[in-house]
Write an enzyme that holds these catalytic residues in place. Structure first.
Site, PDB file in Angstrom:
ATOM      1  CG  ASP A 147      -0.382  -0.064   2.512  1.00 40.59           C
ATOM      2  OD1 ASP A 147       0.858  -0.184   2.597  1.00 40.59           O
ATOM      3  OD2 ASP A 147      -1.130   0.006   3.512  1.00 40.59           O
ATOM      4  CB  SER A 148       4.585   1.716  -0.128  1.00 42.97           C
ATOM      5  OG  SER A 148       4.806   0.514  -0.841  1.00 42.97           O
ATOM      6  CG  ASP A 185       0.354  -4.041   2.047  1.00 44.18           C
ATOM      7  OD1 ASP A 185       0.458  -4.925   2.916  1.00 44.18           O
ATOM      8  OD2 ASP A 185       1.211  -3.151   1.869  1.00 44.18           O
ATOM      9  CE  LYS A 207       3.047  -5.943   3.846  1.00 42.97           C
ATOM     10  NZ  LYS A 207       2.606  -4.758   4.613  1.00 42.97           N
ATOM     11  CD  GLU A 213       0.300  -1.471   7.924  1.00 39.05           C
ATOM     12  OE1 GLU A 213      -0.095  -0.673   8.802  1.00 39.05           O
ATOM     13  OE2 GLU A 213       0.882  -1.101   6.892  1.00 39.05           O
ATOM     14  CD  GLU A 268       7.660  -0.276   7.662  1.00 38.30           C
ATOM     15  OE1 GLU A 268       6.690  -0.986   7.304  1.00 38.30           O
ATOM     16  OE2 GLU A 268       7.862   0.875   7.237  1.00 38.30           O
TER      17      GLU A 268
HETATM   18  O1  KIV Z   1       3.534  -1.113   1.662  1.00 42.50           O
HETATM   19  C1  KIV Z   1       4.709  -1.508   1.664  1.00 42.50           C
HETATM   20  O2  KIV Z   1       5.500  -1.226   0.766  1.00 42.50           O
HETATM   21  C2  KIV Z   1       5.148  -2.322   2.788  1.00 42.50           C
HETATM   22  C3  KIV Z   1       6.604  -2.634   2.870  1.00 42.50           C
HETATM   23  C4  KIV Z   1       7.341  -1.445   3.326  1.00 42.50           C
HETATM   24  C5  KIV Z   1       6.871  -3.796   3.725  1.00 42.50           C
HETATM   25  O3  KIV Z   1       4.369  -2.695   3.597  1.00 42.50           O
END
Ligand code: KIV
Length: 272
Positions: free
Chosen positions: A52-53, A91, A121, A123, A190
């Site tokens: 989600d980056s 994510d 994924k 969080e 992280e």
């Molecule tokens: O969203 C992302 O890129 C991440 C990584 C930094 C692990 O969660």
């Protein structure tokens, strides 16, 4: 340089766990589109995260919070089309799983069905236990994410190193044990002290993928645009730049602009 060959078998969650067991480090990167995912896959990356980056990197947002499930699925579709070997993990974005476990499962199923990715994924630890259980019970592999969890930035108020204090470190260890016992195949840690990440990696069966978590993790992950030098404004201690693509793009584009302006492009050979 490691390169993709047809003989290298597809990476599955099972292979990720086997890599941990035999002490082979797991190389992970983010990607958000077909073209980059293809290159990242061909270069031998084991796991590609549609993170989600993308909210920051692709959409220019300040945080990861605004990106939607629909946007994540669009990015994931492109990545899946570009990848032959790596395991593709997506994510679940902020707001798509925190409400309740039913909503979490619906979001995870949408990702899997619509994008063709192989895992999701999420969080968090104990707070989202029920959601993780429900997703896993539907046969969807889950990667956890503890330590600095950017979807909670408004709670933390800072992107500094997490779990330096004993109480937070203890909670992280308990959360990691819980994710592991539920059956998560991997956990991203992280921005936490290296010693803590190494301790967690030695205690759990899940593969520990570190970002700013030291060399004791079972694998490493970085945001692709950051490690390729495409994001000048971001230089935390943990980030190594493996290329300077940003500069190469600027030089190539300014050369093109100059040639267009000077009527050097297209040349006689470059027209019909
Ligand atoms: O969203 C992302 O890129 C991440 C990584 C930094 C692990 O969660």
């Amino acid at each position: 340089m490691s390169t993709y060959t047809e003989t290298k078998p597809k990476v599955t969650t099972r292979r990720i766990l086997e890599m941990k067991q035999r002490g082979e480090k797991i190389a992970c990167l983010t990607a958000y589109d077909y073209t980059m995912a293809r290159l990242v896959d061909e270069a031998g990356t084991d796991l590609i995260l549609v993170g989600d980056s993308a909210s920051n990197v692709m959409l220019g947002n300040f945080t990861t919070l605004p990106i939607t499930l629909d946007e994540m699925i669009t990015y994931a579709k492109g990545v899946v089309r570009g990848v032959k070997r790596a395991l593709v993990v997506v994510d679940l974005p902020f707001g798509s799983y925190q409400g309740n476990s039913k909503e979490a499962l619906t979001s995870a199923i949408r990702v899997m069905k619509e994008s063709g990715a192989e895992a999701v994924k999420l969080e968090g630890g104990a707070e989202i236990r029920e959601s993780i259980e429900r997703i896993l019970s539907a046969g969807i592999p889950v990667c956890g994410h503890l330590g600095l969890t950017p979807q909670s930035i408004n709670k933390f108020g800072t992107y500094t190193v997490r779990a330096r204090q004993e109480a937070e470190a203890q909670k992280l260890i308990e959360d990691a044990r819980m994710l592991d016992s539920l059956g998560c195949f991997a956990i991203v840690l992280e921005k936490i002290p290296a010693e803590l990440a190494a301790r967690v990696a030695s205690e759990v069966s899940a593969a520990i993928i570190g970002i700013g978590a030291g060399s004791g993790a079972d694998g490493q992950i970085l945001v692709l645009q950051d490690m390729l030098g495409m994001n000048d404004g971001f230089s935390p201690k943990f980030l190594r730049r493996f290329a300077d693509i940003g500069d190469a793009i600027r030089r190539g584009v300014s050369h093109y602009v100059e040639d267009v302006k000077n009527i050097d492009f297209p040349s006689a050979e470059e027209q019909y």
